[in-house]
Design a protein around this motif. Structure first.
Motif, short mmCIF file in Angstrom:
data_model
loop_
_atom_site.label_atom_id
_atom_site.label_comp_id
_atom_site.label_asym_id
_atom_site.label_seq_id
_atom_site.Cartn_x
_atom_site.Cartn_y
_atom_site.Cartn_z
N GLU A 264 -41.45 50.93 23.04
CA GLU A 264 -42.24 51.22 24.24
C GLU A 264 -41.49 50.74 25.47
O GLU A 264 -40.89 49.67 25.48
N GLU A 265 -41.54 51.55 26.54
CA GLU A 265 -41.00 51.12 27.82
C GLU A 265 -41.82 49.93 28.32
O GLU A 265 -43.05 49.94 28.26
N LEU A 266 -41.13 48.92 28.85
CA LEU A 266 -41.83 47.72 29.31
C LEU A 266 -42.85 48.05 30.41
O LEU A 266 -43.95 47.49 30.43
N MET A 267 -42.50 48.97 31.29
CA MET A 267 -43.43 49.32 32.36
C MET A 267 -44.67 50.03 31.81
O MET A 267 -45.77 49.91 32.39
N HIS A 268 -44.52 50.75 30.71
CA HIS A 268 -45.71 51.36 30.09
C HIS A 268 -46.60 50.29 29.49
O HIS A 268 -47.83 50.36 29.63
N LEU A 269 -46.00 49.28 28.84
CA LEU A 269 -46.80 48.17 28.33
C LEU A 269 -47.60 47.53 29.46
O LEU A 269 -48.79 47.22 29.30
N GLU A 274 -52.68 46.39 32.32
CA GLU A 274 -53.49 46.51 33.54
C GLU A 274 -54.84 47.16 33.24
O GLU A 274 -55.89 46.70 33.74
N ARG A 275 -54.83 48.21 32.43
CA ARG A 275 -56.09 48.88 32.08
C ARG A 275 -56.99 47.96 31.27
O ARG A 275 -58.21 47.92 31.48
N ALA A 276 -56.39 47.22 30.33
CA ALA A 276 -57.19 46.34 29.47
C ALA A 276 -57.79 45.17 30.26
O ALA A 276 -58.92 44.75 30.00
N ILE A 277 -57.04 44.68 31.24
CA ILE A 277 -57.49 43.54 32.04
C ILE A 277 -58.39 43.99 33.19
O ILE A 277 -59.28 43.26 33.63
N GLY A 278 -58.14 45.21 33.67
CA GLY A 278 -58.92 45.70 34.81
C GLY A 278 -58.39 45.19 36.13
O GLY A 278 -59.15 45.06 37.10
N VAL A 323 -56.04 41.04 24.64
CA VAL A 323 -56.66 40.62 25.90
C VAL A 323 -58.06 40.08 25.66
O VAL A 323 -58.46 39.05 26.23
N SER A 324 -58.82 40.74 24.79
CA SER A 324 -60.18 40.27 24.46
C SER A 324 -60.13 38.88 23.83
O SER A 324 -60.92 37.99 24.19
N TRP A 325 -59.21 38.69 22.86
CA TRP A 325 -59.08 37.36 22.24
C TRP A 325 -58.66 36.33 23.28
O TRP A 325 -59.22 35.23 23.32
N TYR A 326 -57.70 36.66 24.14
CA TYR A 326 -57.20 35.73 25.14
C TYR A 326 -58.33 35.25 26.04
O TYR A 326 -58.46 34.06 26.34
#
Length: 332
Positions: A264-269, A274-278, A323-326
């Motif tokens: 995966e491209e790092l910028m895609h990660l 960003e979407r998961a964190i909002g 992200v949820s676990w974190y």
């Protein structure tokens, strides 16, 4: 009979111990709880295993680089097999504290080989790393590729572990499997890795460091997929029949890549995070770091053919779980 898991307070070690225990197998976990990152996280992992599995799980706080201490602590325990995941981790830290890598990854690995020889265990599965491929520019990385040009001391110690294991497997006919991990992430992950660092900083509104100006690819592999591969290998020890094994060995020793087979491209990660964190990330682009490589990509054909390894978790589903676990762990 019991499975010995080293690095049991670490990210992958704790996750493997949990799966073994959930399957009803007794586990002895050993870890020296060093302060490479916060010890509190390591203690929380151990406590979580103890709370869930009680007497089926035995934890011993010790350094496997201390052979006398290792023998003494395990004197009264029968061991069926070993999953050796303990090591001094981190590419960049190896530039700062090389002796920690010599002690844990070289002397400590020899101690585990000696323990396997003395106890005549059924199988020793151990952690190597995709870092052994060094500056290899041919993608995907194949087990058959040359791995004699490491670009960090960490990588050099992991390649040395593979060679020492090959020697022991040949001399003493001990079944061994070395696994070259590719960027593992997920719940209970490591604070020194990008997934944790990026999540922590985005939530705090701080800039995230992005090396090589974002031109990086990683074969991010979710922890559940990694654990399934490790257990699969553990339960399929190489047969000592003189045939050529994965990695080109005639000894009962295999080497496998274990990754997601999808760089995966790092910028895609970062966009998935960003979407998961909002929340949008503030990016601090930086040059390539010494010892780092621009891309990793695992050819998993051998492990897929031999044990049926098939990772199923994309970063689109795995990152939100982390992200949820974190957030739960840090009560955020």
């Amino acid at each position: 009979m019991t499975i010995l898991v080293t690095g049991a307070a670490g990210f992958i070690g704790m996750s493997v111990a949990e799966r073994l225990l959930a399957d009803g197998r007794a586990v002895i976990g050993i870890d020296n709880l060093n302060d490479y990152y916060q010890v509190s996280l390591k203690r929380d992992r151990v406590a979580w295993l103890q709370q869930r599995h009680g007497k089926l799980f035995t934890f011993l706080e010790l350094d496997f680089a201390d052979m006398a201490g290792l023998r003494s602590a395990l004197a009264d325990h029968a061991i069926e097999a070993i999953v050796h995941l303990g090591a001094q981790a981190g590419v960049r830290y190896s530039l700062i504290n090389p002796h920690a890598y010599v002690q844990s990854n070289l002397a400590g690995h020899v101690n585990m080989l000696e323990l396997a020889r003395e106890r005549r265990v059924r199988h020793l599965v151990y952690a190597s790393s995709s870092s052994v491929y060094g500056g290899n520019e041919v993608l995907p990385f194949r087990v058959e590729d040359r791995a004699d040009h490491p670009v960090s001391l960490y990588a050099a110690t992991k390649r040395a572990d593979e060679l020492m294991s090959e020697t022991y497997a040949h001399l003493f006919r001990i079944s061994m499997t070395g696994l070259r991990f590719f960027t593992v992430y997920g719940p209970w992950g490591r604070p020194d890795m990008a997934m944790w660092i990026f999540t922590q900083k985005i939530l705090a509104g701080e800039p995230i460091p992005v090396f090589n100006h974002g031109r990086m690819q990683r074969d991010f592999t979710y922890i559940d997929d990694i654990v399934a591969g490790i257990i699969g290998c553990l339960d399929h020890a190489p047969v000592d029949d003189g045939a050529i094994k994965a990695g080109g060995s005639r000894a009962p020793h295999r080497l496998y890549n274990i990754g997601n087979n999808k760089p995966e491209e790092l910028m895609h990660l970062i966009s998935v995070l960003e979407r998961a964190i909002g929340r949008k990330a503030e990016v601090d682009f930086q040059p390539m770091q010494p010892g780092d490589v621009p891309a990793t990509f695992a050819d998993i054909g051998a492990i897929a053919q031999d044990i049926g390894f098939a990772p199923v978790t994309s970063i689109e589903s795995g990152v939100p779980r982390f992200v949820s676990w974190y957030r739960d762990y840090h009560q955020q």
